[in-house]
Motif scaffolding. Structure first.
Motif, PDB file in Angstrom:
ATOM      1  N   GLY A   6      71.452  -3.759 -31.441  1.00 35.92           N
ATOM      2  CA  GLY A   6      72.532  -4.056 -32.371  1.00 35.92           C
ATOM      3  C   GLY A   6      72.063  -3.919 -33.810  1.00 35.92           C
ATOM      4  O   GLY A   6      70.874  -4.096 -34.081  1.00 35.92           O
ATOM      5  N   PRO A   7      72.937  -3.609 -34.745  1.00 40.84           N
ATOM      6  CA  PRO A   7      74.352  -3.291 -34.521  1.00 40.84           C
ATOM      7  C   PRO A   7      74.593  -1.873 -34.028  1.00 40.84           C
ATOM      8  O   PRO A   7      75.724  -1.523 -33.692  1.00 40.84           O
ATOM      9  CB  PRO A   7      74.970  -3.502 -35.900  1.00 40.84           C
TER      10      PRO A   7
ATOM     11  N   GLY B 174      82.674 -10.358 -32.799  1.00 37.76           N
ATOM     12  CA  GLY B 174      83.699  -9.327 -32.790  1.00 37.76           C
ATOM     13  C   GLY B 174      83.261  -8.029 -32.150  1.00 37.76           C
ATOM     14  O   GLY B 174      84.093  -7.269 -31.634  1.00 37.76           O
ATOM     15  N   TYR B 175      81.950  -7.731 -32.197  1.00 33.43           N
ATOM     16  CA  TYR B 175      81.500  -6.455 -31.618  1.00 33.43           C
ATOM     17  C   TYR B 175      80.409  -6.623 -30.569  1.00 33.43           C
ATOM     18  O   TYR B 175      80.166  -5.707 -29.776  1.00 33.43           O
ATOM     19  CB  TYR B 175      81.015  -5.499 -32.726  1.00 33.43           C
ATOM     20  N   ALA B 176      79.735  -7.781 -30.522  1.00 39.44           N
ATOM     21  CA  ALA B 176      78.676  -8.006 -29.538  1.00 39.44           C
ATOM     22  C   ALA B 176      78.700  -9.460 -29.099  1.00 39.44           C
ATOM     23  O   ALA B 176      77.796 -10.230 -29.408  1.00 39.44           O
ATOM     24  CB  ALA B 176      77.307  -7.641 -30.124  1.00 39.44           C
TER      25      ALA B 176
ATOM     26  N   GLY C 298      76.273   0.631 -37.588  1.00 36.14           N
ATOM     27  CA  GLY C 298      77.356   0.882 -36.645  1.00 36.14           C
ATOM     28  C   GLY C 298      78.687   1.146 -37.321  1.00 36.14           C
ATOM     29  O   GLY C 298      79.740   1.043 -36.701  1.00 36.14           O
TER      30      GLY C 298
ATOM     31  N   SER D 224      79.655 -11.193 -35.581  1.00 37.88           N
ATOM     32  CA  SER D 224      78.950 -10.575 -34.452  1.00 37.88           C
ATOM     33  C   SER D 224      79.718 -10.710 -33.137  1.00 37.88           C
ATOM     34  O   SER D 224      79.673  -9.806 -32.292  1.00 37.88           O
ATOM     35  CB  SER D 224      77.561 -11.200 -34.299  1.00 37.88           C
TER      36      SER D 224
ATOM     37  N   LEU E 184      80.080  -0.656 -39.534  1.00 42.91           N
ATOM     38  CA  LEU E 184      80.810  -1.898 -39.795  1.00 42.91           C
ATOM     39  C   LEU E 184      80.890  -2.173 -41.288  1.00 42.91           C
ATOM     40  O   LEU E 184      79.930  -1.938 -42.024  1.00 42.91           O
ATOM     41  CB  LEU E 184      80.093  -3.064 -39.106  1.00 42.91           C
TER      42      LEU E 184
END
Length: 296
Positions: free
Chosen positions: A172-173, A233-235, A52, A231, A54
């Motif tokens: 994810g991610p 932070g985005y999911a 993703g 994690s 990241l």
């Protein structure tokens, strides 16, 4: 061992000692042929599409023996060699390597893998005959449909054998063509006794995968990377689902993704603790559920 790792080992051991446990059981750690692992690390370094985009620094970039020794210093009583193919013709070779690794690493649960191909039933049966105790499937990296007809006899074999499969099937991610709850839901409809362990709690489709676990008594979830600052932070895990997670406390297993994590190992433990689900839940997740599943 460097001083920082010595201090972290003491902190990890203090965590499980406080809970009155004999150690930890981590069902999601990665050991694979070194040249394959280095390619995985290079992928993370390059911020490829599957991450993703990241930033993903590898915290435990060390040689195989050092990594296994560190898990022992942490007090991990049993761990896995999660390895996976990204193309046909690779799984059988990886299984041969994993059998050798298990032979020289008695605290590693003998791990095997699979891919949708004509000879998959043969090499899966061979791995079972050789004592494989857990399989790894990676729908995102392998870019295959888990409901592919080539895998149907494999799922049947594994369901009959009662051998768990740790499967990355959440999106994810970064999502893949066959990630998400629907494809693996079709597999479970055909093989309801299959002992699937959904990696990363199915991140980010947490609630959909909780629903599958609620529907199928043999479905479990591992905690890998869930609830960590990285994690979240985005999911982020939806707090409304914590009660459901607590109710499934006998089917949630500790996973870490060691060594491929962008933070210290102990952070995963602290992330679970700060959920506030209680010591009994932590004892079950961090040791007892997996010890019972794998008869440790």
């Amino acid at each position: 061992m460097p001083g920082a790792e010595t201090a972290e080992a003491a902190e990890v051991r203090g965590f499980w000692e406080r809970l009155g446990l004999p150690g930890l059981v981590d069902v999601h750690t990665h050991f694979m042929p070194e040249r394959v692992l280095h390619k995985v690390w290079a992928y993370f370094d390059g911020l490829g599409p599957l991450t993703g985009g990241l930033e993903w620094p590898i915290t435990y970039r060390a040689e195989e023996g050092e990594r296994a020794a560190l898990l022992r210093e942490f007090g991990v009583r049993a761990f896995t060699a999660m390895l996976y193919p990204h193309k046909p013709g690779m799984a059988r070779w990886l299984n041969g390597w994993a059998a050798g690794f298990a032979g020289r690493t008695p605290d590693c649960l003998h791990t095997a893998t699979l891919f949708p191909e004509e000879d998959a039933p043969d090499y899966v049966r061979q791995a079972l005959d050789e004592g494989a105790r857990v399989f790894k499937a990676h729908v995102q990296v392998g870019a295959y449909d888990p409901a592919d007809g080539l895998l149907d006899p494999v799922w049947g074999l594994l369901a009959e054998a009662g051998v768990p499969v740790v499967i990355h099937c959440g999106s994810g991610p970064a999502p893949g063509k066959h990630t998400g709850p629907e494809p693996i839901g079709r597999v479970l409809a055909r093989h309801p006794r299959l002992r699937l362990v959904v990696a990363h709690l199915g991140m980010p489709e947490y609630e959909d995968f909780l629903a599958l676990a609620e529907r199928y008594p043999e479905v479990r979830l591992d905690t890998t990377m869930a609830f960590t600052d990285f994690s979240e932070g985005y999911a982020p895990f939806p707090r409304r689902a914590l009660t459901r997670l607590a109710d499934l406390g006998d089917r949630v297993l500790l996973g870490s993704d060691f060594p491929n994590i962008p933070y210290p190992y102990v952070h995963q433990l602290h992330a679970l603790e700060r959920l506030g689900l209680g010591d009994a839940w932590l004892r079950a997740v961090c040791h007892d559920n997996a010890a019972r599943l794998f008869r440790i």
